[in-house]
Structure formats: C-alpha cells, structure tokens
Design a protein around this motif. Structure first.
Motif, PDB file in Angstrom:
ATOM      1  N   ARG A 165      31.877  74.662 179.356  1.00 16.43           N
ATOM      2  CA  ARG A 165      31.770  75.463 178.139  1.00 16.43           C
ATOM      3  C   ARG A 165      31.564  74.558 176.917  1.00 16.43           C
ATOM      4  O   ARG A 165      32.267  73.575 176.722  1.00 16.43           O
ATOM      5  CB  ARG A 165      33.032  76.307 177.932  1.00 16.43           C
ATOM      6  N   ALA A 168      32.951  77.433 173.056  1.00 19.11           N
ATOM      7  CA  ALA A 168      33.791  78.501 173.599  1.00 19.11           C
ATOM      8  C   ALA A 168      34.929  78.844 172.640  1.00 19.11           C
ATOM      9  O   ALA A 168      35.292  78.060 171.766  1.00 19.11           O
ATOM     10  CB  ALA A 168      34.369  78.073 174.945  1.00 19.11           C
ATOM     11  N   SER A 203      28.132  80.704 180.177  1.00 13.06           N
ATOM     12  CA  SER A 203      29.322  80.943 180.992  1.00 13.06           C
ATOM     13  C   SER A 203      29.915  82.296 180.620  1.00 13.06           C
ATOM     14  O   SER A 203      30.850  82.377 179.809  1.00 13.06           O
ATOM     15  CB  SER A 203      30.338  79.816 180.778  1.00 13.06           C
TER      16      SER A 203
END
Length: 523
Positions: A165, A168, A203
């Motif tokens: 990530r 994120a 993701s």
C-alpha cells in the motif's frame, strides 16, 4: 503667508522633523510598536509567527504523548530518497535548530507517503510507503514500522500487511485494532528492452491489524469504488477519508461524494448509503470536528457537514462557502472546536492561485471568515497540526512542487490574544492538577486550575498527511461546576466516539483563553 511657509520652510522642517519623531517613538516603545501595529487584528484573525527552517519537508506529522512532533518526508535538501530520515521537534524549545533532532531511518523501508495512526499506548504506526522498482519510485511495499517516542526509535515490525500500500489510510478502532484501506500497489511503466512494462494496480481489500500485530483480511469487503481504483474521480484509493461512527462501524466519505459503511467484524461487510454529498477532490480536506460530525471541503468552494450520529442514512447539510478554492490545503480542529483551513491553491499544485490568507469556520453558525496571512504558500505535501499550547504548526510543501518548502510557520489563533486590539497574548490559566494515570470512558475525574474554569475541551492528538488528519477528535466536556477552580467532569462516553489513546485537555478562563494542555490517556 501660511501657504507659502508650508510649501517652503514648513516642508523643509517636516523633512527632518518626522524621522526624528518616528525615531523617538520607536525608542520609547521599542518592539511594542511592531506588536501593536502587526497584531491589532490578532484577536479576530490570529497571527503567524516567523518563517523558520525545518531539517526536512514535513510531508507527514504526528503529535506524540510527550508533546513532541515526529515528521518525515524527504532528505535534508527536500529530495525524496529511499529510507528517508525522520525528525523529532520539541515545541517547548522553540523554533531554533536546537529544537530539532534529525535521525536516520534504519528500518530499510521507505515510509514516504505511508499510512499512519497511533497505537493506544501512544506509539506511532506507519503502514506501507514507497518502493523503488524498474528504475522508478512510487511503487509500494507492505511493511509496518513502529515509532516509540520514549526512545525516539523507528523499528520494523515483523508482521507485514497482506497487501502492498502506498497512500493508504489507517483508522484506530474502538478495541485498539487498526483497519487499513486503500493505497496503490504498482504504477504504470512503459517498459524498456530489458525491463518488462507494468500497469497501475491498487489494493481494494481492507485488512485489520489486531492488537497482537497479526493481520485479518476483510475479504468480503473488497471494493474498487469505496477505496480502490474507481469512483467518479478514479482515485478512491488516495488516502480514503474514513472514521469510526458512534455505532462502532466505519464511515467512508468518497472523494466523489459517495458514502459507505464498513463493518470490520469477521471478513467484513461493506454497504453503500443512498445519500450522497457534493463532489469533491482527493486534494481537499475533511475532518471530524465533533462526535459523529464531519466537515468536508468539496469542489467549487463548497463545504458539507455530514452527521453520522444516527443509525440510518447520514444527514448532509451545508457547511457554507469558502472565500477561495483550496486544493492541497489543510484543515485543523482548534482547541475551541472551530476549524481553521490554511494554504492550498485554486489552480492545483502551482503558485498561480495560491492562497496565503487562511479561513476559520464557526461550527455554530457555519460561517467562514478570513484570518491571518502566511508568509509562504502551502501546497501539495504540506501539513498542519494542533499543538498542546493551542497553536498550529504548519509546514512543508513540495517534492514535487513549485517550491521546496524546508520550513514551517506557527499560527496563533484568535483565542490566544487579548481582545483589546493590542495584539498582545492574553494571560493563560494553568492546569494545577489533572489525571496522570489512564482513565476509562464515561469516568468522572477532577481538574484544578490556577483560576476559575469556565470551559473544558478535549482534542485527540493528531496525525496528518495529504490534507487529512485521520486521528483528531474534539469534545466539549460538560462542566456543571464551571466558575470554580476545581471542577469535576467525565471522559467521553465510549470508545466509539473517543478511540483509545491520548488526548489534549484544555481548560478555559472567563476571557475565553485556554491553558496549555495536559495530555491524558483514555483506554
């Protein structure tokens, strides 16, 4: 006769007399002249302190339980590099070079544009970040790093996330766990004769870090629209705006105006609300300014208030209209519960539409007013963070950007100044006694101050990056005994509104001036 005298001898005398008068005035009043002249509107608009140097561009900042700030983002010349550095700033030492400590990141991971949150014990968590691949940066990794302010060390945790990530969001849950969502995995790369091409991947599946550092994937809550590659703006993955609602579920406010509820139990359940709000941009700030209430700056200078206190659909109302469009600005909940927005530009990450003046939002009237003017623009990769003394540190911007901002400014809000227009700081009450051990929710406790207390507020220590302070929370604590030096109040009702961790406790005198905060722990 008089006119002839004024035009000849009179003007000659004034030419030399006025500088003498000014010199005498400055000699008699010294620095007070500057303070009065520059600060006459300070009780209405606040005031910025001097521009000062930072060792790095503070792309991300986090307040720690000891009142110091950890910041990171670049090397000492403002360049994005592999492992980066991190800086510890002690506000109690001022803004000189001795107030900063620059330390090497020895974790062998790059925390550039990581997700961040606090552990209930006060340590900082950093999720993912940047990776170097195919001769390019802005790929991602799945590493987890922990910062301990008691030793000023950053260490790599052995249990990585399931997904890589970059950009994120991490949200502290009521039970002390953390849900991590969004982020990009890889980037577009056309390839070379020797290096294969890659395409951008994301993701879109959230995951939960348990209190023992293990990971649980929310496989039933995968969504490209809520925190993946979709949404009408195509950047739902870009630091998704998410908070715990008063029912203990996650509320997600999409950059495109869509809204979602995420139940993190088991493998997760995601549902979409019928209600929407105005379209926004990933470069605009949103912040929880009161329990279950979010102020979100949307596109075209509009602001929305989203009330998520009910068990049904969110209730969206107008938050007023800003004076300027502020892409890449920052929103900060102040010690009195108002929201201050600074920086940004109407034309994106460039100087053409950059705003030096700032704006203050009143949560009672929903009205915006102009506040103090900064010395320099704050654009992409800038940050702002409330400090225990009630001021705001704002800094950074750049990499990339029109300016490489290895600097910061401190904003002093109107509540810190005398109301007589003198521009002088108002005398402050002092907290004489406050809890020093961890308290639970809805627990009664006493506070003693140096003078009578008329208000008590509580603000969770913040963690901010990319126009989003995902940790901050604000509370007005009911004070039935106000007007006394010793008062008894209660902590917030539950962990759903006040996640476990550390909070700044402010007391206010009759003049509306806050104390320097005592930092308390709730858990």
């Amino acid at each position: 006769m008089f006119k002839r005298s004024l035009s000849a001898q009179g003007i000659w005398h004034l030419k030399y007399l006025l500088p003498a008068i000014l010199f005498l005035f400055l000699f008699l009043y010294g620095s007070n002249f500057h303070a009065v002249a520059a600060g006459s509107q300070a009780h209405l608009k606040g005031r910025f302190g001097p521009l000062h140097d930072w060792p790095v561009i503070p792309i991300a900042m986090m307040l720690m339980p000891d009142g110091r700030v950890i910041a990171y983002g670049t090397d000492t010349v403002g360049t994005q590099i592999g492992n980066l550095l991190y800086v510890i700033w002690d506000p109690s030492l001022g803004i000189g070079s001795n107030a900063f400590e620059t330390l090497p990141n020895t974790t062998l991971t790059d925390i550039y544009c990581a997700g961040q949150a606090h552990l209930p014990d006060g340590r900082g968590l950093f999720f993912g970040g940047d990776a170097f691949l195919n001769t390019k940066r802005q790929y991602a990794h799945a590493n987890v790093n922990v910062f301990d302010s008691s030793t000023d060390t950053l260490t790599h945790h052995p249990k990585n996330m399931t997904f890589k990530r970059w950009y994120a969001t991490a949200v502290t849950l009521p039970n002390g766990e953390h849900v991590v969502m969004g982020g990009r995995n890889s980037r577009d790369f056309p390839g070379t004769p020797t290096i294969p091409a890659t395409v951008a991947t994301y993701s879109p599946t959230p995951e939960v870090r348990t209190t023992d550092g293990q990971w649980r994937v929310l496989s039933s809550a995968t969504s490209n629209a809520a925190y993946g590659a979709l949404g009408s703006t195509g950047v739902a993955w870009f630091y998704p705006r998410a908070w715990v609602n008063p029912q203990g579920k996650l509320f997600i406010l999409g950059h495109d105006g869509s809204m979602y509820k995420l139940d993190t139990s088991g493998t997760g359940t995601l549902s979409k609300y019928k209600s929407t709000t105005l379209p926004g941009l990933n470069s605009l700030p949103s912040i929880m300014y009161a329990p279950g209430r979010i102020l979100s700056v949307r596109d075209n200078r509009k602001a929305s208030v989203v009330n998520i206190n009910g068990s049904g659909e969110p209730v969206v109302t107008s938050g007023g209209t800003l004076a300027k469009k502020r892409q890449y600005s920052n929103a900060t909940v102040l010690a009195n519960g108002s929201v201050w927005i600074n920086g940004g530009s109407s034309t994106g990450n460039d100087l053409a539409g950059a705003a030096l003046d700032s704006e203050l939002w009143n949560p009672s009237t929903k009205i915006w007013k102009a506040t103090a003017r900064a010395a320099t623009p704050r654009l992409y990769h800038s940050t702002s963070l409330l400090l225990p003394n009630g001021s705001v540190i704002t800094g950074g911007g750049g990499t990339p950007g029109p300016l490489t901002q290895l600097n910061g400014e401190i904003y002093y809000p109107p509540y810190l100044f005398k109301k007589d227009g003198s521009g002088q700081f108002s005398p402050r009450p002092v907290i004489v006694d406050a809890p020093t051990t961890m308290m639970s929710w809805n627990e009664q406790f006493s506070i003693e101050a140096s003078e009578n207390i008329f208000r008590i507020t509580l603000v969770r220590i913040g963690a901010t990056t990319h126009a989003f302070n995902n940790e901050t929370r604000f509370f007005n604590l009911p004070t039935p005994q106000k007007g006394n030096r010793i008062v008894t109040v209660k902590t917030p009702a539950s962990a759903n509104v006040a996640p476990p961790g550390f909070y700044m406790l402010f007391v206010w005198n009759l003049d509306g001036t806050p104390s320097v905060a005592k930092i308390i722990q709730i858990g």
